[in-house]
Design an enzyme around this catalytic site. Sequence first.
Site, PDB file in Angstrom:
ATOM      1  N   VAL A  90       7.239   4.436  -0.928  1.00  0.00           N
ATOM      2  CA  VAL A  90       5.984   4.983  -1.439  1.00  0.00           C
ATOM      3  C   VAL A  90       5.684   4.280  -2.755  1.00  0.00           C
ATOM      4  CG1 VAL A  90       4.657   7.066  -1.888  1.00  0.00           C
ATOM      5  CG2 VAL A  90       6.696   7.201  -0.450  1.00  0.00           C
ATOM      6  N   HIS A  97      -1.947  10.897  -4.358  1.00  0.00           N
ATOM      7  CA  HIS A  97      -1.164  10.901  -3.127  1.00  0.00           C
ATOM      8  C   HIS A  97       0.311  10.642  -3.383  1.00  0.00           C
ATOM      9  CE1 HIS A  97      -4.588  11.000  -0.397  1.00  0.00           C
ATOM     10  NE2 HIS A  97      -3.700  11.194   0.550  1.00  0.00           N
TER      11      HIS A  97
HETATM   12  N1  RBF Z   1       3.050   6.253   3.222  1.00  0.00           N
HETATM   13  C1  RBF Z   1       4.101   5.558   2.732  1.00  0.00           C
HETATM   14  O1  RBF Z   1       5.149   5.515   3.369  1.00  0.00           O
HETATM   15  N2  RBF Z   1       4.007   4.889   1.530  1.00  0.00           N
HETATM   16  C2  RBF Z   1       2.880   4.910   0.773  1.00  0.00           C
HETATM   17  O2  RBF Z   1       2.863   4.278  -0.304  1.00  0.00           O
HETATM   18  C3  RBF Z   1       1.773   5.652   1.248  1.00  0.00           C
HETATM   19  N3  RBF Z   1       0.652   5.712   0.510  1.00  0.00           N
HETATM   20  C4  RBF Z   1      -0.411   6.422   0.983  1.00  0.00           C
HETATM   21  C5  RBF Z   1      -1.587   6.481   0.232  1.00  0.00           C
HETATM   22  C6  RBF Z   1      -2.696   7.159   0.713  1.00  0.00           C
HETATM   23  C7  RBF Z   1      -3.956   7.184  -0.111  1.00  0.00           C
HETATM   24  C8  RBF Z   1      -2.619   7.804   1.988  1.00  0.00           C
HETATM   25  C9  RBF Z   1      -3.800   8.546   2.549  1.00  0.00           C
HETATM   26  C10 RBF Z   1      -1.462   7.756   2.734  1.00  0.00           C
HETATM   27  C11 RBF Z   1      -0.355   7.068   2.250  1.00  0.00           C
HETATM   28  N4  RBF Z   1       0.829   6.997   3.005  1.00  0.00           N
HETATM   29  C12 RBF Z   1       1.900   6.305   2.520  1.00  0.00           C
HETATM   30  C13 RBF Z   1       0.902   7.543   4.381  1.00  0.00           C
HETATM   31  C14 RBF Z   1       1.485   8.946   4.475  1.00  0.00           C
HETATM   32  O3  RBF Z   1       2.909   8.907   4.354  1.00  0.00           O
HETATM   33  C15 RBF Z   1       1.129   9.532   5.862  1.00  0.00           C
HETATM   34  O4  RBF Z   1       1.565   8.655   6.866  1.00  0.00           O
HETATM   35  C16 RBF Z   1      -0.366   9.760   6.044  1.00  0.00           C
HETATM   36  O5  RBF Z   1      -0.903  10.437   4.932  1.00  0.00           O
HETATM   37  C17 RBF Z   1      -0.613  10.559   7.305  1.00  0.00           C
HETATM   38  O6  RBF Z   1      -1.979  10.587   7.573  1.00  0.00           O
END
Ligand code: RBF
Length: 162
Positions: A90, A97
């Site tokens: 992440v 988020h």
């Molecule tokens: N998932 C990750 O594994 N790493 C990220 O850095 C990450 N950043 C996200 C940023 C935003 C704005 C959104 C909407 C989602 C992100 N996600 C990320 C996905 C999250 O873990 C998940 O799969 C989704 O939010 C499901 O719709």
Amino acid sequence: MATHLKNLSDFSHTTIPSAKGYRFGIVTAQWNADVTGALYKGAYDLLLKQGANPEDILSVLVPGSYELISGADLLLSKQNLDAVICLGCVIQGETPHFDYICNAVANGIANVSIKHAKPVIFGVLTTLNQDQAMDRAGGKHGNKGDEAAATAILMVELEKNL
Ligand code: RBF
């Protein structure tokens, strides 16, 4: 200890037991796939190096780190595994988020571990930028995937010895 003082792939401070005969699940998030692919390779190779059989390692992909929680829960509900390793990355963006996802994933993984009474390992990088992530996915600070796999083996060994 801060990771800039500790190489994530340096296990000189501990002895990693044999993983032979143990069954592992690996759940890998596809967001930031270049990073999580390197984490997966580190984890998988370390399990093999410690004697795990390839057929005893069940690998699945989930879309993002948030889904690591249900991925681990599904694996432990449907398969006979000794431990599950969750791998994700992440990276802080311009929205809140980052905090929501990091908190949810950390709490969620802990809850799955307690629910199933099995080790569920938090192999998730939470970094300010891509460079920090790469430094911890086989770069100058080692590989968080190695560390997560070593932790899984140590926790299974603990459980077997109790
Ligand atoms: N998932 C990750 O594994 N790493 C990220 O850095 C990450 N950043 C996200 C940023 C935003 C704005 C959104 C909407 C989602 C992100 N996600 C990320 C996905 C999250 O873990 C998940 O799969 C989704 O939010 C499901 O719709």
